[in-house]
Design an enzyme around this catalytic site. Structure first.
Site, mmCIF file in Angstrom:
data_model
loop_
_atom_site.group_PDB
_atom_site.id
_atom_site.type_symbol
_atom_site.label_atom_id
_atom_site.label_comp_id
_atom_site.label_asym_id
_atom_site.label_seq_id
_atom_site.Cartn_x
_atom_site.Cartn_y
_atom_site.Cartn_z
ATOM 1 N N VAL A 39 -0.014 -9.424 -8.750
ATOM 2 C CA VAL A 39 -1.331 -9.705 -8.156
ATOM 3 C C VAL A 39 -1.220 -10.868 -7.182
ATOM 4 O O VAL A 39 -2.228 -11.468 -6.820
ATOM 5 C CB VAL A 39 -2.363 -10.050 -9.259
ATOM 6 C CG1 VAL A 39 -2.717 -8.832 -10.070
ATOM 7 C CG2 VAL A 39 -1.832 -11.164 -10.154
ATOM 8 N N ARG A 42 1.848 -11.833 -4.235
ATOM 9 C CA ARG A 42 2.291 -11.418 -2.900
ATOM 10 C C ARG A 42 3.459 -10.466 -3.059
ATOM 11 O O ARG A 42 4.330 -10.664 -3.920
ATOM 12 C CB ARG A 42 2.755 -12.627 -2.075
ATOM 13 C CG ARG A 42 1.653 -13.583 -1.665
ATOM 14 C CD ARG A 42 0.685 -12.994 -0.640
ATOM 15 N NE ARG A 42 -0.324 -13.960 -0.243
ATOM 16 C CZ ARG A 42 -1.532 -14.074 -0.808
ATOM 17 N NH1 ARG A 42 -1.918 -13.249 -1.754
ATOM 18 N NH2 ARG A 42 -2.378 -14.998 -0.377
ATOM 19 N N ASP A 88 -0.946 -4.754 -6.597
ATOM 20 C CA ASP A 88 -2.198 -4.965 -5.856
ATOM 21 C C ASP A 88 -1.936 -5.520 -4.458
ATOM 22 O O ASP A 88 -2.856 -5.643 -3.662
ATOM 23 C CB ASP A 88 -3.079 -5.956 -6.644
ATOM 24 C CG ASP A 88 -4.467 -6.098 -6.031
ATOM 25 O OD1 ASP A 88 -5.108 -5.054 -5.795
ATOM 26 O OD2 ASP A 88 -4.903 -7.238 -5.774
ATOM 27 N N GLU A 128 -0.504 -4.404 4.661
ATOM 28 C CA GLU A 128 -1.749 -3.891 4.084
ATOM 29 C C GLU A 128 -2.661 -3.457 5.222
ATOM 30 O O GLU A 128 -2.784 -4.200 6.196
ATOM 31 C CB GLU A 128 -2.414 -4.972 3.235
ATOM 32 C CG GLU A 128 -1.566 -5.335 2.028
ATOM 33 C CD GLU A 128 -2.185 -6.405 1.132
ATOM 34 O OE1 GLU A 128 -3.303 -6.860 1.416
ATOM 35 O OE2 GLU A 128 -1.537 -6.792 0.153
ATOM 36 N N HIS A 151 -5.483 -4.532 -2.916
ATOM 37 C CA HIS A 151 -5.699 -5.988 -2.887
ATOM 38 C C HIS A 151 -7.111 -6.349 -3.374
ATOM 39 O O HIS A 151 -7.875 -7.033 -2.681
ATOM 40 C CB HIS A 151 -5.451 -6.531 -1.471
ATOM 41 C CG HIS A 151 -4.995 -7.967 -1.470
ATOM 42 N ND1 HIS A 151 -4.021 -8.456 -0.651
ATOM 43 C CD2 HIS A 151 -5.406 -9.027 -2.213
ATOM 44 C CE1 HIS A 151 -3.854 -9.760 -0.870
ATOM 45 N NE2 HIS A 151 -4.686 -10.127 -1.829
HETATM 46 C C1 GLV Z 1 -5.657 -13.393 -2.012
HETATM 47 O O1 GLV Z 1 -4.686 -12.768 -1.852
HETATM 48 C C2 GLV Z 1 -5.707 -14.796 -2.243
HETATM 49 O O2 GLV Z 1 -4.702 -15.486 -2.031
HETATM 50 O O3 GLV Z 1 -6.765 -15.271 -2.666
#
Ligand code: GLV
Length: 326
Positions: free
Chosen positions: A239, A241, A265, A270, A289
């Site tokens: 969740v 990178r 995610d 993207e 994402h």
């Molecule tokens: C989203 O990817 C964030 O860094 O908040």
């Protein structure tokens, strides 16, 4: 959430202390409306796309990923507040001046991401998808029922997000190990590893959750050798990178059946390009994402609080250490 009289009054700056704000984002108008309520009287400019800024007096910028070169146009800029948790996208930019302070958001990312992780792990363990498919074909076929309670989950990154993930998984009775840069006791985490010895944790875990920032040290950390150490059938959840993981090695590990599932995610590009093998990989679960979305309410509450600090000249909350990378 609406601002209470109390927090509006507390945040209302003196006229002499007003610092113009620029919001540069596709939802800039929503953010402007929320800021007008939280910081009445403060001028808020908006930009939602690329283009030259002629004469912005903005000293504060609220943004996520402004167009290339945008920061260099803001001559009066002293502070940037990023709408998300990760600032890797801004840190490498050559239009980011060294003198500008950078802060990031906590939002409700901990709660959001913890629910995503719990939801996807339970979804795997209860084989929800299989039963739906069986139902559609009129098939009655029970499968083993692993429990979160009997599982060992490794949470890599025990910051504001990872700590909530650990707490919520521990509430189901899971054993939690975790990793942070320098090992320190963390509530609900039975064993904390550091940046040097974290690989020792991997073979014991039924699931690994990546909740750490992308930095020079963490880039590519989940490589073929780490994937090979994971328990057969283990689940990997990213969740954070995409660049934390060697994607080619991941696809191979999924195809070979070494990994039970990868819940992803975040992606290098993207939206995920049409030709990505992840779209059709049966053991990969792709989400766009959405694990920890930025919400106008929670982000503008944090921004307004920091704005008050900014005009009063007191240290900003959630200041990014550029050396560390988060
Ligand atoms: C989203 O990817 C964030 O860094 O908040």
């Amino acid at each position: 959430m609406t601002p209470t009289d109390e927090n509006v009054a507390r945040l209302q700056p003196d006229v002499e202390q007003i610092a113009p704000i620029l919001v540069w984002h596709s939802r800039a108008e929503d953010y402007r409306k929320a800021l007008m309520q939280r910081l009445p009287g403060v001028p808020v400019e908006v930009r939602s796309g690329p283009g030259r800024v002629k004469t912005s007096q903005a000293r504060a910028l609220l943004t996520w990923a402004p167009p290339p070169g945008a920061l260099g146009q803001l001559q009066a800029l002293e502070w940037i507040h990023v709408m998300g948790a990760g600032v890797d996208g801004l840190l490498g930019r050559d239009d980011l001046s060294a003198s500008v302070q950078l802060t990031r958001s906590l939002g409700r990312f901990g709660d959001q991401i913890a629910e995503y992780v719990v939801g996807y792990l339970l979804h795997q363990f209860i084989a929800i998808e299989d039963y739906r498919r069986d139902q559609d074909r009129g098939v009655w076929n029970g499968q083993p029922r692993p429990l979160l309670k009997d599982s060992h989950v490794g949470v890599i990154g025990l910051g504001s997000i990872g700590q909530v993930v650990a707490e919520r998984l521990a509430a189901f009775g899971a054993e939690i190990s975790g990793v942070c840069r320098t090992a320190r006791p963390v509530p609900h985490v039975s064993h904390v590893y550091d940046a040097r010895n974290w690989r020792q944790m991997v073979p014991a875990c039924d699931a690994l959750v990546l909740t750490l920032p992308l930095t020079q040290e963490s880039r590519g950390m989940i490589d073929a050798s780490v994937l090979a150490q994971m328990r057969p059938g283990a689940v990997l959840i990213n969740v954070s990178r995409a660049a934390l993981i060697d994607e080619e090695a991941l696809v191979l590990a999924l195809r070979d059946g070494v990994l039970g599932a990868a819940i992803l995610d975040v992606f290098e590009h993207e939206p995920l390009p049409e030709e990505s093998p992840l779209w059709t990989e049966p053991r990969a679960w792709v989400t766009p994402h959405i694990a920890g979305p930025s919400e106008v309410d929670s982000i503008t509450i944090e921004f307004a609080d920091n704005y008050r600090r900014f005009v009063e000249g007191v240290p900003l909350a959630n200041l990014v250490d550029r050396q560390r990378g988060y």
